[in-house]
Design a protein around this motif. Structure first.
Motif, PDB file in Angstrom:
ATOM      1  N   TYR A   1      -4.217   8.290  13.022  1.00 42.19           N
ATOM      2  CA  TYR A   1      -5.319   8.028  13.409  1.00 42.19           C
ATOM      3  C   TYR A   1      -6.180   7.022  13.466  1.00 42.19           C
TER       4      TYR A   1
ATOM      5  N   PHE B   1      -9.567  24.946  27.426  1.00 37.56           N
ATOM      6  CA  PHE B   1      -8.688  23.724  26.909  1.00 37.56           C
ATOM      7  C   PHE B   1      -9.437  22.641  26.725  1.00 37.56           C
ATOM      8  N   PHE B   2     -11.012  22.854  26.911  1.00 33.21           N
ATOM      9  CA  PHE B   2     -12.243  21.494  26.837  1.00 33.21           C
ATOM     10  C   PHE B   2     -12.614  21.649  25.184  1.00 33.21           C
ATOM     11  N   ARG B   3     -12.455  23.420  24.498  1.00 36.29           N
ATOM     12  CA  ARG B   3     -13.321  23.694  23.110  1.00 36.29           C
ATOM     13  C   ARG B   3     -11.773  22.914  22.456  1.00 36.29           C
ATOM     14  N   THR B   4     -10.730  23.409  21.874  1.00 39.22           N
ATOM     15  CA  THR B   4      -9.687  22.892  21.844  1.00 39.22           C
ATOM     16  C   THR B   4      -9.227  21.385  21.647  1.00 39.22           C
ATOM     17  N   ALA B   5      -9.349  20.999  23.187  1.00 38.49           N
ATOM     18  CA  ALA B   5      -9.086  19.507  23.223  1.00 38.49           C
ATOM     19  C   ALA B   5      -9.992  18.326  22.384  1.00 38.49           C
ATOM     20  N   ILE B   6     -11.187  18.666  22.420  1.00 38.72           N
ATOM     21  CA  ILE B   6     -12.271  18.026  21.420  1.00 38.72           C
ATOM     22  C   ILE B   6     -12.339  18.870  20.021  1.00 38.72           C
TER      23      ILE B   6
ATOM     24  N   LEU C   1      -9.454  18.954  18.249  1.00 44.74           N
ATOM     25  CA  LEU C   1      -7.873  18.537  17.647  1.00 44.74           C
ATOM     26  C   LEU C   1      -8.112  17.538  17.092  1.00 44.74           C
TER      27      LEU C   1
ATOM     28  N   THR D   1      -5.929  15.387  13.010  1.00 45.78           N
ATOM     29  CA  THR D   1      -5.310  15.411  12.994  1.00 45.78           C
ATOM     30  C   THR D   1      -5.342  14.209  11.534  1.00 45.78           C
TER      31      THR D   1
ATOM     32  N   GLY E   1     -15.951  17.792  16.950  1.00 52.57           N
ATOM     33  CA  GLY E   1     -15.783  19.052  17.424  1.00 52.57           C
ATOM     34  C   GLY E   1     -15.673  19.815  16.269  1.00 52.57           C
TER      35      GLY E   1
ATOM     36  N   TRP F   1     -15.475  10.027  16.630  1.00 58.43           N
ATOM     37  CA  TRP F   1     -14.421  10.740  18.131  1.00 58.43           C
ATOM     38  C   TRP F   1     -13.840  12.106  16.762  1.00 58.43           C
TER      39      TRP F   1
END
Length: 309
Positions: free
Chosen positions: A137, A121-126, A128, A132, A188, A184
């Motif tokens: 963004y 979850f954390f890897r995907t969130a960072i 993502l 975009t 990732g 930001w």
């Protein structure tokens, strides 16, 4: 009598002529697979580069160009807007790239911990933010950091600031906003490279270090960093190239303002070509400054890293 094609001691001999024909046929088949790609690369990559180089020695309005030699290059040093864009771009590079590399490295080590829960979850969130839309963004950041945006409202409610910060209209804070935005989005992207490299380091090396009494900090600097050195060099160079070509964030968040305080070299090229009176020759000259800066900074990073290859 045995013919050349016959076997000697049971071993079949292939005629030399057939061997040459087979080799030539294999070569032609190989080139046929890459011919189309090679043609397109030359047509859409190398030809525009050479065309831009010849264009940099020309000047004029629109398509009415004439050869002016090195006048465009000497004009660079007398152009205050160009010098400002170079300064701004170098500031972004010097401040943002090291911060992004260090944060990506820290997060990758943290998320490589086997005992950490919800790692996926954390890897995907960072990661993502990397997928975009640049424009989408950038617009969101523009609204978040506006005078009455969410960031100012939160800081004031927490009593951190007494009055709204002029994120988009103050030269210093406008640069900080751009740096926050690109950090930001791209942190990732670099983190994924470090995670891949970390998972290829043999765990027995860390086990041996722990048995010898090495602390986690010593393991990080003596084992992790040396093993990640090629990846750190790669991400540093790619981040440098991306920062020197920075355009979308500045164009959509600050439009280069206030007073060219955030304008980058790429945005200046755009303005010279499409916003001001079109001067494609001078715009091509400015674009080659990016090429020169990329080469210089890449060589510098190789020297600092001590990579002789």
């Amino acid at each position: 009598m045995a013919t050349p094609e016959k076997a000697i001691h049971g071993i079949t001999r292939v005629p030399k002529k057939n061997s040459v024909n087979h080799k030539l046929k294999s070569t032609l088949i190989g080139w046929s697979f890459i011919a189309v790609a090679t043609i397109f690369i030359c047509l859409f990559y190398f030809y525009p580069m050479l065309k831009a180089l010849t264009l940099s020695f020309q000047s004029g309005t629109g398509t009415n160009l004439e050869f002016v030699g090195f006048d465009n290059y000497t004009r660079l040093f007398k152009d205050p807007t160009f010098l400002t864009t170079v300064k701004n771009t170098v500031i972004y590079l010097i401040v943002q790239v090291p911060i992004m590399i260090l944060l990506a490295l820290f997060l990758s080590v943290l998320l490589n911990n086997k005992t950490l829960k919800f790692k996926a979850f954390f890897r995907t969130a960072i990661f993502l933010p990397c997928v975009t839309s640049l424009v989408a963004y950038s617009v969101i950041f523009k609204y978040l950091f506006s005078q009455d945006g969410l960031i100012n409202q939160m800081l004031m409610k927490l009593s951190i600031i007494a009055q709204p910060i002029e994120w988009l209209t103050d030269p210093f804070w406008a640069k900080m906003t751009i740096i926050l935005a690109i950090t930001w989005r791209w942190i990732g992207y670099n983190m994924i490279f470090y995670l891949s490299a970390l998972q290829n380091i043999d765990e027995s090396i860390y086990e041996a270090a722990r048995i010898d009494g090495a602390s986690p900090v010593q393991q990080f600097f003596k084992i992790t960093i040396p093993n990640l050195k090629p990846i750190i060099l790669f991400t540093s160079i790619t981040s440098t190239i991306g920062t020197l070509q920075l355009f979308d964030e500045v164009m959509n968040i600050t439009q280069g303002g206030p007073g060219n305080a955030t304008m980058t070299i790429s945005q200046y090229i755009y303005n010279l070509s499409f916003k001001y009176t079109p001067d494609f020759g001078y715009a091509a000259t400015v674009s080659y400054v990016i090429v020169i800066l990329i080469v210089l900074f890449s060589i510098l990073q190789f020297k600092v890293a001590g990579d002789k290859q």
